[in-house]
Every structure is written in C-alpha cells, then in structure tokens.
Design a protein around this motif. Structure first.
Motif: not given
Ligand code: SF4
Ligand code: SF4
Ligand code: SF4
Lengths: 398, 590
Positions: A81-82, A84-85, A87-88, A181, A184, A319-322
């Motif tokens: 996972r990225l 940022v993804q 921690f959950p 959560m 972050i 950007n958390v997506l990239h």
C-alpha cells in the motif's frame, strides 16, 4: 504455590521424580507426565496463541509457545500500500496500544523522506499525549489485570471503567475509541477539542484515587503477595541474554527505557525517572507498573501544561497519491507499555515500502523467556506469569 | 484487602444508564454521508481507500456533465475500516463521516450503500468527522506560480511574456494532480491529461510527448494559447487552484528538441497506402487532419491562401502570446512527415474544389473564420474604422498599420484583448504612452475573454471599460472624434435570444482617433462552387451539416474547425483528428 497456601503440600517423594531435564523429550507413555494445551482459545491467554505444557502433577516441566493462529500478514499488506495507507493497517498489529504502531510507521516514513524535521511542534506534543494516554489505558487494564490472573477480579472492573474514560478522551481527540488512526505521516489529525484538558484532569483525579485503592486492594493483599512474590524470577543476568525490555527488565533493577536511553519527540523536556525494583518476580514487575501508573498520570499533566496552545498539526507534504520515498532503511523505536517497540522499514524509491518489520517485546518475552520461566511453575500460575511478561500475541505474529 | 474491596459499594454505579442513546464525540468516525450536489464523482476517495471499500457508481438523477463524472461513491461496510482517509482527501469536501455508529439491519446488502443517496437515518446529524483544519491537506492547493515578464518589461515589445516552468516547478505542479480524469472528459480532444502529467512526475518527457501526440499534434501551440477548458473543470479547482494543465503541456513540448521528435514518436518510416487527401487551410483543423492521415499512410497536400502556415494561430494570435518559432516547431514536424503545402493558393481562384475532388481521394476543409463582423453603427464606414482580425494579420505580416494616439476597441473576447494589447504595444513604441480603451456589451463578470487577458491588458496601461453598448461613431470634418455608448443592461431576453437592453439615459463617450471592431468573425465559403453547393446540406445557424466524423452530405468533402465548432484551436484539432478517422473509414469502406 497455591497448594502451599491452601495448606496442602503433596508428598513429592511419592510422585515420580522430576528426572526430565529441560529440553529432554518427555516420554508421555511413561504415564509420569501429562500434556496440556493452554489456548489458543482460553480466557487466560492474552490473544490467540497457545502454550503447550508438559506437567507432572501440578508442576510444569516443559513449555513450548505456539503461534500461527493469528497471522494476518499485516506487514505484507502495508508493503503493498501507499505510504499514507499504512497507518490504518498498522494499528491492528498490536491493539493493546494502537498509537505506538501509528507513531512508528509515521516516523519511519518521515525519517526516510526527510520530513522528520518538519513535523510541527504542536503535532509532536499531541503525539506524546496520545502515546502516554495509550500507556495509561494499558496500565489501567494491566495492573489490576495482574490481580485478575490470581482471581482478584474486582480491581479489573475498577480499572476497566477508568480506562473507558480515557477511551472517551481518545474518542473526542481522535474520532475513535480503540483504533485511533490519529498519528499520520507529517503530523496528527486534530487539535485538542475545547475543554479537553479539563475533562482529562477530571479523569486523572479519579485515577489518582484508583491508584491508592488498587495499592490497598492488590499490594496489601496476602493472597496476591503470596502468589506473586518469588514467582518467575528474572535476574539482571537474564536481561541481555534474552533481550528483556521495559518494566520486565526494570523489575529486576535494569533501568531500560527508550524515552530516556534514546529520547524521541519531546521526552527530554519532561521530568521523570523510570521506576525500578530489585526482586525481578511477578510482584516486582507489577509494583514497577503500579509506579509507572503514577508516573504516566504525571506525564500527561506535564504534557498538557507544556504543550503549545495552537499551531499546525501537519507539515505540507507531496500529494499522498504519488508520494515516493528515496531508497533507504531505518529502525525507529519507542518505549511502549511493554518496553522497547520498534519498526524496521526499508524503502526502494517507489511509492510503497519495500519491507516493514515490527519488533515487539513479546517476541522474546512470550517465547524464549516464557518457555524457560514456566519450568517448575504451578499450572495455576501459568497465565499469571504470561501476563506479567505482558504477552501480546498480535505483535509476535503480525 | 477486604475493606478496600467494599469501598465502592455505596457509590453510584458508573455504568451508562442508557447505552443505546449514547451520543458519540463530535469528531467520531461513524457512518458516511455525502453531499451529492457538491460531490463531482472524481473518484479520489476510491483511489485512497486502502481497503477498496469504495466504488464509483452511476446514480439516478445525477447526470454526467462537464466537471462531473455523474458517478458517486458507494461504500462497502464489509471492507471499510472507518479510517476517513476518503474524507480527508475528498477534493470537494463533500464527503464526511457522521458520528452515528449504531446500525442494525438483517439484510447484508444494505451495508453497501451510496452515502447521500440511499436513505439513511443519520444524514441530519451535523457532528462527525470532517477534514481536519487548519493546514491539513493531502496535496498542494496552490498552483506553482508561472514566471512572466513584468508589465514594464513587456509593454513595448512582442516578446513572449510567459516564461515556462523549470523542471522543479513542473514536477511540483504535476504532483498536485489526483489523476481523476475529469479534465479529459471535458477537453474537446480528450487528451490523456493525467497520463502526461504523470509522465512529468516520472521525468519521462519522451513518454509525455507520445501521450500528447496521441490526441494533439500542436502541443507547443496549445501549451501556450489553448482555451484550457480542462482547467475550468479541474477537480483541484474546488478547494484550491486548478492544475496548470496548459503550462504542463507546454513544458513537455518545450523540453523535447524537434530533432528527436521522429525517433520519439516512431514516425521515421511511415508506410504509404497510395491514397491522396487534399486539405484546405493550414489552421489547427487542417494540420491535425494532415498529421493523423499521414500516420495512416495517406499522401497529404495542403492548400493555404496565405504565405505561411498556421491560419488564425499565426495571423490572429499576437506574437507575445504565441511566438512564431513555436508555431514553426509544431508545423515543421508535421511537414517533415512528407506533407506538401501550397502557399498563396486560394481555392476557387487558383484551383477549384472540383479539381481537388478529381485529383484526390478525399478533401478536408478547415477554412476558419476570417471575415470580420461589423456593428454597423453610424460611422463604421469611415476609413479609420477597422476589423481586429485584418489588423492582427497585418501585424503578423509585418505591414505598417495606422496607429494614432487614441484608440477604442469594441469587443470583450480574447481577440478584442489581443488587438487591444497589440495596439497598446505599438502606441508605446511610437508615442511612449498608451491610450487604448476596450469596451464591450458584457459586464466585467460576463466578459468572454480569459480573466488574465483583462488583468494583463490593464497592467499594460489599457483601459478596459465593459458594459456599454456602442451607438455611433462621432465624425467631425472627416475625422473620428470618438465613440458614443449607452449603458447595457442585459444581453439576452427571456427566450435566450440575443437582444440587448440598454439604459438610454446613461450615456458615455470614449474619445478616439480610430475605432477597431472585434465582435466576432464570420466564415467565407465562397470557394464552394455551385455544383458542390447544390448537394451540401445545411444545419442550424448557417453552418454546414456534418456527421460525427465531420463528413458533409457531399461524401468526399469533410469539414471541421471554426466553421463547424468552436471557435478555438483545440476544437479544430479534435475535429481534424476525428475527420482523419472518418476519411480513413470512408476510403477503406469500413
Ligand atoms: S473524493 Fe469527494 S468529490 Fe471526489 S468522488 Fe469522492 S466524495 Fe465525490
Ligand atoms: S473510511 Fe477508510 S476504509 Fe472506509 S471507505 Fe473511507 S477510506 Fe475506505
Ligand atoms: S488535471 Fe485536474 S481534473 Fe485532470 S486529472 Fe489532474 S486533478 Fe483531475
């Protein structure tokens, strides 16, 4: 031990002698031994793991820890996972103090991407607050829980109620009671709500009162004393040999605390001295934790007094997506309620971690150490010993 | 121990008396709600969800339109872990979690629902998780600023004012994109915008160029002057600045040297199919058709009325916005594929349309709008009343034009701003000061020109005074004195027809020695001679009827560009591309 207390002391001469040496294969067909499985489903086991026990009469002659009931592959899930993804998922690796996982994963990514210097002051204090709150709710369960393992259930009920009040505070700060959560990469996800400090102070006063009562209830209690004193002794020589950390090490006088040995966040600005004891038995470990309860309450008060009133909660980041992190590796650790808790994290320049590896104290405490400490113990004390080592199966098997 | 154990017996019980109605904390992460009117179906929530709990689905009553995919997120509570990453990243802040956390249902399917659409009890709850404040963002909201020449550096010359992004700037700007594709749907050419922006992030500008040329063979040009409808709808514009899509496109084109184009785009050797297509006009539509037909193996000949290629792009747009060498870069690459071009050749005069039909397998006409329109108010017949496009063309051709000290421009579109700012430059060079006034029927808010054009015109010393209806040009002793106007109240009547209403009592007068009209252009179809015209079906508003592939009823004649759609460059490019496919289908009888 319990037999002694009940005034019943079997005549060991009449029993088969304890000839088996530790590590020897024990011949069950000799009918001198019996094998018992403690767990994986057992109220005394703190999660899904089991201990295979060979007993002679009531006495454990050999023990083996078995894991494999709880493997969820969290490290691998995070590696796919990225950043940022992560921690959950991370919080599920150890539910006892979920915030520790969030802190580790956030700090690993920050260190490797160079954003560790940019985490805002406010966020650092809030991270410390949530970590100490996590320790507090763990101790409110763990200290009386030790009594619970010796059939003293009342303290657990008091403690769990107060723990729920801390979870109320978590709920208003983070938006959830258990899976917070909150921490972050780059910061935290919220400022203190209005009136939080006052409500927290109310709870802390109740806990002050609880601390006195639980001392009377447990430590002045002859049953607890008789069962806990002299039980499962950890000596200072064993500490390095087994890799013992936290309050378990401090119970025998070895002062280990990551907050002091390798300060992180703003722990160097807090005034505290980790408590220790000398005897190294279950009683000493519990006593150290009781003192740590006092200290944690004090630390939360110090944090709330010293933290800034306002400030940014998160640093601006890509950007958390990239978000890609350059090639690198790091090991980040903190002092959890159970001792040093760390994460090894490797990045390869892509947008996902290459390797995530969590290392918690239970990995040694509940396997190598537990197996050895159980030899010679009474069956009735097995889960008391297990709890005194703060066994947390989910962190063994991530 | 015994006494301590009894110590709480007389205390009030601490259990919650009414657990079923316990209100969660105001920040609690409970069940989802979505303001479906705010949501644009960008799917960013779906992209961030680490549990793949979100699917974007069509929803009754929500139409797909520019800037809105028409889809809305559907959440699967069998997968959701209530992390609220979807809320934190939501590009419109429409998504939230309420603080409701109790839900009992016997039908498992109900736990997959579209928040804000499927009826649930908790939507009226105001509390719950929303994106944290302040300064908590998952992407940059601010656009990376573009360097441009200061007004004093540019107001007396025609050198390009926009400087272009550096590598760092382009990558930072590209980082902000959430790859939603909302822009692609609106772009008339449906360019692979998120894909080429990704190529910038990966610093793979050759891949970027390939993506550009998939749909647009004029990237240097579009990267400078495209009307960027994509940016108007860009998802990032809801909370912050839209991505500078146009400048990013320019960055890719600028960074790739023309010598490498053929290699990068793999057009070194094109296999010919032996068929020939004639193209009338070398504007965006014609060049685009020429490019895509060449790729398909056709031999292309372009017939251009003027002495250079580019049409309105060269002769309508001033050099400070679009330098000629950049037009040349795009055009020369297309010509390098073997496309022949006949300059100074007017169809209907030098060669007839019917002759083209005889010599070629098909004809594409992208002739554009080159006839100026007049307001026809009193005084427009004066020799110093000009049409903006004729002046712009003369400026490009290097011809000397009449530049007096005081000028009024009528019009509020981009062309009006182009001539206003061009004349201002010429005045500055000639007199050292600027005295141009641009006036339009539309009010400031409704002016069709791009906002930055108006702002920059003012920076350069022009007066833009919108909201006036021109009445007559005052001429004394054969000399223009100025323009009389009255306040314009509205442009359209209730039925939506153009019917300006004015307040005749509120008059104004703009002094001027010369008046320029810039109120739109018309098409010149005189090259279509009678035999063909007879078979040409007309559509609404005097436009020629074409099918989806820009084929006219004449069959061998295809038409596109400003005469059919737009007017703008990107529609022309899209038309030319589609027509190329149409021509190929037509000639291979698909
Ligand atoms: S991110 Fe927000 S705006 Fe985009 S689809 Fe999801 S809810 Fe709608
Ligand atoms: S709350 Fe988290 S898990 Fe649930 S839909 Fe949103 S992003 Fe996915
Ligand atoms: S440029 Fe804007 S609209 Fe296009 S994909 Fe990126 S964020 Fe979405």
């Amino acid at each position: 031990m319990i037999n002694k207390f009940l005034g019943f002391e079997p005549d060991k001469e009449k029993l088969p002698s304890l000839t088996a040496k530790i590590g020897d294969d024990i011949d069950l067909s000799s009918h001198k031994y019996q094998k018992i499985w403690l767990g994986p489903n057992h109220p005394g086991v703190t999660g899904n793991m089991s201990v295979e026990l060979w007993v002679q009469g009531n006495t454990v002659v050999k023990a083996k820890t078995h894991v494999g009931y709880l493997h969820r592959g969290f490290e691998k899930l995070i590696e796919r996972r990225l950043f940022v993804q992560g921690f959950p998922t991370s919080i599920r690796m150890c539910v006892a103090e979920p915030d520790t996982n969030e802190y580790l994963i956030a700090t690993c990514t920050e260190q490797l991407s160079g954003y560790d210097k940019a985490v805002p002051e406010m966020a650092k204090w809030l991270r410390m607050l949530s970590l100490e709150m996590a320790r507090l709710q763990g101790l409110l369960r763990g200290v009386p829980g030790q009594g619970g393992t010796f059939a003293l259930g009342l303290g657990v009920q008091w403690g769990v109620y107060l723990r729920d009040l801390i979870l109320d505070r978590f709920e208003e700060l983070t938006g959830a009671r258990v899976y917070h959560m909150y921490i972050i990469p780059g910061g935290v996800r919220g400022l203190l709500p209005d009136g939080f400090k006052e409500r927290m102070e109310d709870n802390l006063r109740d806990i002050d009162d609880f601390i006195i009562r639980i001392r009377r209830l447990m430590f002045h209690n002859s049953v607890f004393k008789k069962r806990a004193k002299g039980l499962a002794i950890v000596t200072p020589e064993m500490v390095d040999k087994y890799g013992i950390v936290g309050t378990t090490a401090r119970g025998c006088g070895v002062k280990r605390d990551v907050r002091k040995d390798d300060p992180y966040l703003h722990y160097e600005q807090l005034d505290f001295d980790p408590p220790t004891d000398t005897d190294g038995d279950v009683y000493a470990r519990t006593w150290v934790r009781w003192q740590e309860l006092i200290q944690t309450v004090d630390l939360i008060r110090q944090i709330m007094a010293k933290m800034p009133d306002k400030g940014d909660i998160k640093t601006p980041m890509p950007n958390v997506l990239h978000w890609k992190i350059p090639k690198g590796e790091t090991y980040v650790r903190l002092e959890s309620g159970r001792g040093e808790y760390g994460m090894y994290y490797v990045t390869d320049g892509s947008d996902k971690p290459r390797r995530v590896n969590l290392r918690g104290p239970s990995y040694t405490h509940a396997i190598a150490l537990l197996e050895d400490l159980l030899v010679g113990a009474d069956v009735a004390d097995v889960h008391g010993i297990m709890v005194s080592l703060q066994t947390c199966p989910p962190e063994i098997e991530r | 121990m015994p006494f301590t154990a009894w110590s709480k017996v007389v205390k009030e019980p601490v259990t919650i008396k009414d657990p079923l109605n316990r209100e969660a904390a105001p920040r609690y992460r409970g069940f989802h709600d979505n303001d479906v009117d705010e949501c644009i179906g960008c799917g960013t929530c779906e992209a961030i969800c680490e549990n793949e709990a979100i699917d974007l689905v069509p929803v009754d009553g929500i139409e797909t339109k520019d800037g809105d995919s028409g889809l809305r997120p559907k959440i699967d509570y069998g997968r959701c872990c209530w992390c609220a990453l979807c809320v934190d990243i939501c590009t419109t802040n429409s998504l939230r979690l309420t603080n409701e956390y109790k839900w009992i249902d016997t039908d498992p399917d109900n736990f997959r629902f579209v928040p804000g659409v499927d009826k649930k009890d908790w939507y009226d709850k105001k509390d719950g998780w929303r994106k944290p404040e302040p300064n908590y963002e998952f992407y940059g909201l601010k656009r990376v600023e573009m360097g441009e020449l200061h007004p004093e550096e540019r107001d007396d010359s025609f050198i390009e004012m926009i400087q272009g992004y550096s590598k760092e700037q382009a990558e930072a700007e590209a980082d902000r994109c959430v790859e939603c594709g909302i822009c692609t749907a609106t772009c008339p050419a449906h360019m692979g915008i998120p894909e080429y922006i990704k190529a910038i992030r990966n610093d793979d500008l050759e891949e970027g160029l390939r993506i550009l040329y998939d749909t647009n063979p004029l990237p240097e040009i579009c990267g400078r002057i495209c009307t960027h409808k994509c940016e108007t709808v860009c998802t990032m514009g809801h909370k912050g600045d839209p991505i500078s899509i146009r400048w990013l496109k320019r960055y890719i084109a600028d960074q790739n040297p023309s010598e490498k184009y053929k290699k990068i785009l793999e057009t070194d050797k094109l296999t010919k199919n032996g068929k020939k297509v004639a193209i009338i006009g070398s504007g965006p539509a014609g060049l685009s058709a020429a490019y895509y037909l060449s790729l398909l193996g056709y031999d292309i000949e372009i017939f251009e009325k003027l002495a250079e290629a580019g049409g309105m792009m060269r002769f309508g747009i001033p050099e400070y916005r679009l330098p000629y060498d950049q037009i040349d870069k795009d055009v020369n690459y297309i010509l390098s594929l073997g496309v022949k071009i006949h300059y100074n050749t007017t169809i209907g005069k030098d060669i007839t349309l019917e002759k083209l039909n005889e010599d070629f397998d098909a004809v594409f006409a992208g002739t554009g709008l080159h006839l100026g329109r007049s307001t026809r108010i009193e005084g427009t017949e004066h020799k110093h009343v000009y049409q903006s496009i004729e002046l712009l063309r003369k400026i490009t051709e290097g011809e000397e034009i009449h530049v007096p000290e005081k000028i009024v421009v009528i019009g509020g579109g981009n062309v009006a701003m182009d001539i206003t700012r061009s004349l201002a430059r010429l005045q500055k060079i000639k007199y050292g000061k600027v005295q141009v006034t641009a006036t339009s029927l539309e009010t400031e808010e409704k002016m069709p020109a791009d906002r930055e054009e108006v702002v920059e015109a003012r920076e350069e010393g022009c007066v833009v005074n919108p909201g006036w209806s021109p009445q007559r040009i005052e001429i004394v002793d054969g000399k223009i004195k100025g323009l009389h106007v009255v306040q314009c109240l509205s442009l359209f009547d209730e039925t939506g027809n153009f019917n300006p209403q004015c307040n005749m009592k509120n008059e104004n007068f703009f002094e001027a020695d010369m008046v320029v009209e810039s109120i739109g252009q018309g098409m010149d179809l005189s090259y279509i001679s009678e035999p063909t015209k007879e078979h040409l079906e007309m559509g609404p508003r005097g436009r020629i009827k074409v099918n989806d592939y820009f084929q006219t009823s004449v069959g061998w004649l295809f038409m596109g560009g400003d005469t059919i759609q737009g007017p703008d460059v990107i529609h022309g490019i899209a038309n030319g591309h589609k027509a190329a496919v149409g021509i190929d289908n037509f000639l291979t009888k698909k």
